[in-house]
Design an enzyme around this catalytic site. Structure first.
Site, PDB file in Angstrom:
ATOM      1  N   ASN A 170      73.357  33.264  38.146  1.00 27.61           N
ATOM      2  CA  ASN A 170      73.132  31.899  37.655  1.00 27.61           C
ATOM      3  C   ASN A 170      73.577  30.936  38.752  1.00 27.61           C
ATOM      4  O   ASN A 170      74.767  30.712  38.937  1.00 27.61           O
ATOM      5  CB  ASN A 170      73.956  31.697  36.373  1.00 27.61           C
ATOM      6  CG  ASN A 170      73.894  30.276  35.856  1.00 27.61           C
ATOM      7  OD1 ASN A 170      73.066  29.476  36.307  1.00 27.61           O
ATOM      8  ND2 ASN A 170      74.766  29.949  34.909  1.00 27.61           N
TER       9      ASN A 170
ATOM     10  N   LYS B 228      73.344  27.849  38.873  1.00 27.78           N
ATOM     11  CA  LYS B 228      73.741  26.534  38.338  1.00 27.78           C
ATOM     12  C   LYS B 228      73.098  25.425  39.187  1.00 27.78           C
ATOM     13  O   LYS B 228      71.989  25.617  39.683  1.00 27.78           O
ATOM     14  CB  LYS B 228      75.273  26.414  38.278  1.00 27.78           C
ATOM     15  CG  LYS B 228      75.907  27.618  37.576  1.00 27.78           C
ATOM     16  CD  LYS B 228      77.314  27.376  37.157  1.00 27.78           C
ATOM     17  CE  LYS B 228      77.924  28.673  36.671  1.00 27.78           C
ATOM     18  NZ  LYS B 228      79.149  28.496  35.943  1.00 27.78           N
TER      19      LYS B 228
ATOM     20  N   HIS C  25      73.941  28.658  27.343  1.00 26.85           N
ATOM     21  CA  HIS C  25      75.089  28.746  28.259  1.00 26.85           C
ATOM     22  C   HIS C  25      76.166  27.754  27.805  1.00 26.85           C
ATOM     23  O   HIS C  25      75.852  26.660  27.325  1.00 26.85           O
ATOM     24  CB  HIS C  25      74.635  28.425  29.687  1.00 26.85           C
ATOM     25  CG  HIS C  25      75.674  28.780  30.707  1.00 26.85           C
ATOM     26  ND1 HIS C  25      76.742  27.961  30.980  1.00 26.85           N
ATOM     27  CD2 HIS C  25      75.829  29.876  31.475  1.00 26.85           C
ATOM     28  CE1 HIS C  25      77.503  28.544  31.894  1.00 26.85           C
ATOM     29  NE2 HIS C  25      76.975  29.711  32.221  1.00 26.85           N
TER      30      HIS C  25
ATOM     31  N   GLU D  57      77.998  25.796  29.369  1.00 21.69           N
ATOM     32  CA  GLU D  57      77.945  24.455  29.991  1.00 21.69           C
ATOM     33  C   GLU D  57      76.912  23.573  29.294  1.00 21.69           C
ATOM     34  O   GLU D  57      77.094  22.360  29.188  1.00 21.69           O
ATOM     35  CB  GLU D  57      77.669  24.596  31.502  1.00 21.69           C
ATOM     36  CG  GLU D  57      78.908  25.125  32.223  1.00 21.69           C
ATOM     37  CD  GLU D  57      78.637  25.931  33.481  1.00 21.69           C
ATOM     38  OE1 GLU D  57      77.530  25.847  34.028  1.00 21.69           O
ATOM     39  OE2 GLU D  57      79.564  26.654  33.907  1.00 21.69           O
TER      40      GLU D  57
ATOM     41  N   GLU E 183      79.948  35.651  27.240  1.00 18.72           N
ATOM     42  CA  GLU E 183      80.692  34.918  28.257  1.00 18.72           C
ATOM     43  C   GLU E 183      81.857  34.184  27.610  1.00 18.72           C
ATOM     44  O   GLU E 183      81.669  33.089  27.066  1.00 18.72           O
ATOM     45  CB  GLU E 183      79.768  33.898  28.938  1.00 18.72           C
ATOM     46  CG  GLU E 183      78.566  34.510  29.598  1.00 18.72           C
ATOM     47  CD  GLU E 183      78.055  33.644  30.749  1.00 18.72           C
ATOM     48  OE1 GLU E 183      78.068  34.120  31.874  1.00 18.72           O
ATOM     49  OE2 GLU E 183      77.687  32.490  30.506  1.00 18.72           O
TER      50      GLU E 183
ATOM     51  N   GLY F 177      84.145  30.483  35.684  1.00 18.24           N
ATOM     52  CA  GLY F 177      84.518  29.641  36.817  1.00 18.24           C
ATOM     53  C   GLY F 177      86.006  29.387  36.931  1.00 18.24           C
ATOM     54  O   GLY F 177      86.433  28.512  37.695  1.00 18.24           O
TER      55      GLY F 177
ATOM     56  N   SER G 243      83.754  35.014  35.738  1.00 20.86           N
ATOM     57  CA  SER G 243      84.508  35.375  36.944  1.00 20.86           C
ATOM     58  C   SER G 243      84.326  36.838  37.351  1.00 20.86           C
ATOM     59  O   SER G 243      85.276  37.481  37.797  1.00 20.86           O
ATOM     60  CB  SER G 243      85.989  35.023  36.772  1.00 20.86           C
ATOM     61  OG  SER G 243      86.141  33.626  36.576  1.00 20.86           O
TER      62      SER G 243
HETATM   63  C1  PEP Z   1      78.298  31.704  34.395  1.00 16.85           C
HETATM   64  O1  PEP Z   1      78.170  30.533  34.698  1.00 16.85           O
HETATM   65  O2  PEP Z   1      77.481  32.230  33.633  1.00 16.85           O
HETATM   66  C2  PEP Z   1      79.427  32.451  34.959  1.00 16.85           C
HETATM   67  C3  PEP Z   1      79.698  33.633  34.474  1.00 16.85           C
HETATM   68  O3  PEP Z   1      80.129  31.834  35.967  1.00 16.85           O
HETATM   69  P1  PEP Z   1      81.290  32.496  36.872  1.00 16.85           P
HETATM   70  O4  PEP Z   1      80.796  33.867  37.288  1.00 16.85           O
HETATM   71  O5  PEP Z   1      81.425  31.574  38.034  1.00 16.85           O
HETATM   72  O6  PEP Z   1      82.504  32.581  36.034  1.00 16.85           O
END
Ligand code: PEP
Length: 253
Positions: A9, A11, A97, A99, A169, A175, A215
């Site tokens: 992703n 972003k 997601h 976000e 997630e 993040g 992460s």
């Molecule tokens: C994500 O945005 O779906 C995600 C898992 O981000 P990160 O790997 O940076 O935690």
């Protein structure tokens, strides 16, 4: 055997030239390999889709978007429909997601509407769910994920469920550098599979790929992916570095 997937992703990162160059380097890496251990998917910003689609056309890497509109077409200035996404050659779209839930106030009903539109437009959906830190601390994480599944997903038919990849997630791990332990991931993935089994039966549950996101990086991917109900990852930050992204794909057993 369930499909193994590692989806990046991006972003809101990389301008067009950077994105095309990066996609070219990922495409080349996997083209030169006899077979990848998991299907790599690049989920790019809308503006990259058509160009990246051309680059990935004859290779082993799939393409996805990170969102789509909740309406099919019409006077919705600034929106991009599921069908427009599909018309670029993209096969996947990330929906729900955290976000989008957090910053754009997308709720389960809206995500359900988008999911149905995306599937009816020929896309497969990477459906994200997961609890925030306060919910985990209060012990309500299973309840939260159950609601996200029931409202967001469980209006689909069994046939439509074939087009779904779930991404668990935990929002506190996105993040932040904090990762769910492999056991925490396994516990929630099994819970999700059990809920799908209750609703749609064993065959559907067994086929459903469930990805972990939060992460995930080369140093922890293999251990997380070794769990029986973890079928890959949704990768944010680490998907922006070629070495890290390919190492995470290679971490699949
Ligand atoms: C994500 O945005 O779906 C995600 C898992 O981000 P990160 O790997 O940076 O935690």
């Amino acid at each position: 055997m369930r499909k193994k997937i590692v989806a990046g992703n991006w972003k809101m990162n990389m301008d067009l030239a950077e994105g095309l160059k990066f996609a070219g380097s990922i495409d080349k890496y996997f083209k030169d390999k006899p077979s990848a251990r998991a299907l790599p998917i690049l989920c790019t910003p809308f503006i990259h889709l058509a160009g990246v689609s051309e680059i990935l056309k004859h290779g082993k890497v799939a393409l996805g978007a990170q969102n789509c509109a909740s309406e099919a077409s019409g006077a919705f200035t600034g929106e991009v429909s599921a069908w427009m996404v599909r018309s670029t050659g993209a096969e996947y779209v990330i929906l729900g997601h955290s976000e989008r839930r957090m910053y754009y106030h997308e709720d389960d009903m809206l995500i359900n509407k988008k999911t149905l539109l995306a599937i009816n437009s020929g896309l497969k959906v990477i459906f994200c769910c997961g609890e925030v830190l306060s919910e985990r601390e209060a012990g309500s994480h299973f309840q939260i994920v159950k609601r996200q599944l029931e409202v967001g997903l469980f209006t689909l038919s069994e046939e439509q469920m074939d087009k779904i990849v779930v991404a668990y997630e935990p929002v506190w791990a996105i993040g932040t550098g904090l990762t769910a332990t492999p056991d925490q991931a396994q516990e929630m993935h099994k819970f999700i599979r059990d809920k799908v089994k209750e609703k749609y039966g064993n065959d559907c549950a067994k086929k459903l790929p469930i990805l972990y996101g939060g992460s995930c990086k080369p140093s922890n991917a293999a251990e997380i992916f070794s769990k029986p109900d973890v079928d890959g990852g949704l990768i944010g930050g680490a998907s922006l570095k070629r070495e890290d992204f390919v190492a995470i794909v290679e971490a699949m057993q």
